[in-house]
Design an enzyme around this catalytic site. Structure first.
Site, PDB file in Angstrom:
ATOM      1  N   GLY A 160     -18.409  60.092 -27.093  1.00  0.00           N
ATOM      2  CA  GLY A 160     -18.017  61.165 -26.180  1.00  0.00           C
ATOM      3  C   GLY A 160     -18.733  62.471 -26.443  1.00  0.00           C
ATOM      4  N   ASP A 205     -54.832  59.948 -13.420  1.00  0.00           N
ATOM      5  CA  ASP A 205     -54.986  59.098 -14.602  1.00  0.00           C
ATOM      6  C   ASP A 205     -54.812  59.924 -15.873  1.00  0.00           C
ATOM      7  OD1 ASP A 205     -55.429  56.831 -13.120  1.00  0.00           O
ATOM      8  OD2 ASP A 205     -57.615  56.953 -13.237  1.00  0.00           O
ATOM      9  N   GLU A 218     -45.924  62.142 -11.362  1.00  0.00           N
ATOM     10  CA  GLU A 218     -47.236  61.565 -11.692  1.00  0.00           C
ATOM     11  C   GLU A 218     -47.300  60.080 -11.341  1.00  0.00           C
ATOM     12  OE1 GLU A 218     -49.896  63.202 -12.771  1.00  0.00           O
ATOM     13  OE2 GLU A 218     -48.959  65.134 -13.109  1.00  0.00           O
ATOM     14  N   THR A 238     -45.270  72.041  -9.934  1.00  0.00           N
ATOM     15  CA  THR A 238     -44.902  72.426 -11.298  1.00  0.00           C
ATOM     16  C   THR A 238     -45.668  73.669 -11.721  1.00  0.00           C
ATOM     17  OG1 THR A 238     -44.460  70.116 -11.872  1.00  0.00           O
ATOM     18  CG2 THR A 238     -44.819  71.637 -13.695  1.00  0.00           C
ATOM     19  N   PRO A 265     -43.392  67.427   1.806  1.00  0.00           N
ATOM     20  CA  PRO A 265     -42.060  66.936   2.178  1.00  0.00           C
ATOM     21  C   PRO A 265     -42.077  65.523   2.760  1.00  0.00           C
ATOM     22  CG  PRO A 265     -42.281  69.230   2.812  1.00  0.00           C
ATOM     23  CD  PRO A 265     -43.627  68.795   2.322  1.00  0.00           C
ATOM     24  N   GLY A 266     -43.170  65.149   3.445  1.00  0.00           N
ATOM     25  CA  GLY A 266     -43.240  63.835   4.059  1.00  0.00           C
ATOM     26  C   GLY A 266     -44.184  62.870   3.383  1.00  0.00           C
ATOM     27  N   SER A 319     -48.246  66.666  -3.375  1.00  0.00           N
ATOM     28  CA  SER A 319     -47.073  66.159  -2.658  1.00  0.00           C
ATOM     29  C   SER A 319     -46.636  67.093  -1.538  1.00  0.00           C
ATOM     30  CB  SER A 319     -45.904  65.963  -3.625  1.00  0.00           C
ATOM     31  OG  SER A 319     -46.190  64.954  -4.567  1.00  0.00           O
ATOM     32  N   GLN A 352     -24.951  56.947 -26.407  1.00  0.00           N
ATOM     33  CA  GLN A 352     -23.982  55.930 -26.813  1.00  0.00           C
ATOM     34  C   GLN A 352     -23.636  56.055 -28.297  1.00  0.00           C
ATOM     35  OE1 GLN A 352     -22.962  54.894 -23.536  1.00  0.00           O
ATOM     36  NE2 GLN A 352     -22.425  53.167 -24.839  1.00  0.00           N
TER      37      GLN A 352
END
Length: 380
Positions: free
Chosen positions: A339, A239, A362, A157, A127-128, A125, A335
């Protein structure tokens, strides 16, 4: 497909479970809070041989099949998703490509360290260019017996812990995806600049960085595969990585479900435990369904890989379903806690934050749907 685990797989799973319970569980919350991950934890993984899970024994690894790797990653992720992604990335797209596509000379140079003590990273990857990986702009220009690499990478990573970066760059800017090549770049190489550490919502403790390639000179001997084969290498490794991320998501959602079920039986409301309320029972039932469906899809994808059958579609289906299920299960776990689930006193809020990114890296959920549909319509 036989879903029963072998005696060896049970022993491996239980050994990893004990390591995680004893060494990682007491520290997982601290690693998340401080966004740190100690080198000592990598050493503990190395001592069990887990840095070489996917590498054959003849090259220093353990030679685990894909289903066994899935079991290991799930167990680690149940305690710490940050540790799980470190070991998943290293095994699936860090060390494995060098064994799968490297020459014997490259295997001799890199695999002894990558299976015994050091970790690798995957640098595709930019930035663009994220999902549109073929649009990457990094370049590699041949200069005698070297290449000169220029460009920027992000979302790397394993970051500062990395010894080898598998970097993808264009050797032919006019050939699109067919002009991309792969290179093994060692940490410390002049021109390789380690960038900032990303301050992430979840997976805190997993070291995610950017890197810059500033006239970084790499020997031709560090090119993985032939010129122009980089994109093919990247896709085939993704994959593998997608099965690993699915297993990570499974571990997180299993942990979230376990916490929710335990809390529902302990928390009193309306004159009895939450677990006596039908609305909570239905919620737990649906959580368990998604956990088990995820596990089946993941193990099927791993089985297809182990049996030498095409598994691209199965890997994407497992990744898509398990990661989206993980975010839903972690949401429902909060849930159930009410709280309290929104506070850092309970681990379910960490599970939610850790699960969220699995639908992105990925290959996003949207990309998985593209992969599945193209594969399906092509009749594969």
């Amino acid at each position: 497909m036989n879903l029963d685990l072998t005696e060896e797989q049970v022993l491996i799973r239980d050994a990893v479970r004990e390591l995680c319970r004893r060494e990682f569980a007491p520290l997982a919350r601290q690693w998340d809070r401080e966004d740190t991950f100690p080198r000592s934890a990598i050493d503990q993984l190395a001592e069990m041989g887990l840095l070489g899970m996917s590498i054959p024994e003849e090259w220093g690894g353990l030679g685990y099949d894909a289903r066994t790797v899935v079991l290991v990653l799930e167990e680690i992720a149940r305690v710490s998703a940050s540790v799980a992604i470190l070991i998943a990335v290293h095994n699936s797209v860090g060390a494995y490509p060098i064994w799968r596509f490297g020459t014997d000379e490259q295997r001799r140079r890199f695999l002894p360290r990558l299976t015994a003590k050091d970790v690798g990273a995957f640098s595709l990857s930019e930035p663009g260019s994220g999902s549109d990986a073929a649009a990457l702009e990094s370049t590699a220009v041949r200069d005698g017996d070297h290449y000169v690499l220029r460009g920027n990478k992000n979302w790397v990573t394993n970051g500062h812990h990395t010894w080898t970066f598998l970097v993808f760059a264009k050797t032919d800017r006019t050939a699109g995806a067919h002009g991309i090549s792969a290179f093994v770049v060692e940490n410390g190489t002049p021109g390789l600049v380690i960038g900032h550490h990303e301050d992430k919502m979840g997976l805190r403790g997993s070291d995610t960085i950017s890197i810059a390639l500033e006239d970084c000179r790499i020997p031709v001997a560090n090119r993985l595969g032939a010129e122009g084969e980089g994109f093919k290498i990247a896709l085939s490794m993704l994959d593998n990585g997608r099965i690993g991320v699915a297993a990570q998501a499974l571990g997180v959602m299993q942990a979230a479900f376990d916490e929710a079920a335990r809390y529902a039986q302990q928390r009193e409301a309306f004159g009895g435990p939450l677990a006596k309320i039908q609305a909570i029972q239905f919620k737990l039932a649906e959580m368990e369904r998604r956990v088990q469906c995820s596990r089946l899809l993941i193990h099927r994808a791993a089985w297809l890989k182990d049996s030498g059958q095409p598994f691209t579609r199965a890997a994407s289906m497992a990744k898509l379903y398990a990661t989206e299920a993980a975010t839903w299960v972690a949401h429902q776990a909060i849930q159930v806690h009410g709280g309290y689930g929104y506070t850092k006193d309970y681990p379910v809020e960490r599970y939610y934050r850790d699960a969220r990114v699995t639908t992105i890296y990925e290959g996003t959920s949207e990309i998985q749907r593209i992969v599945i549909s193209k594969n399906l319509l092509a009749g594969r």
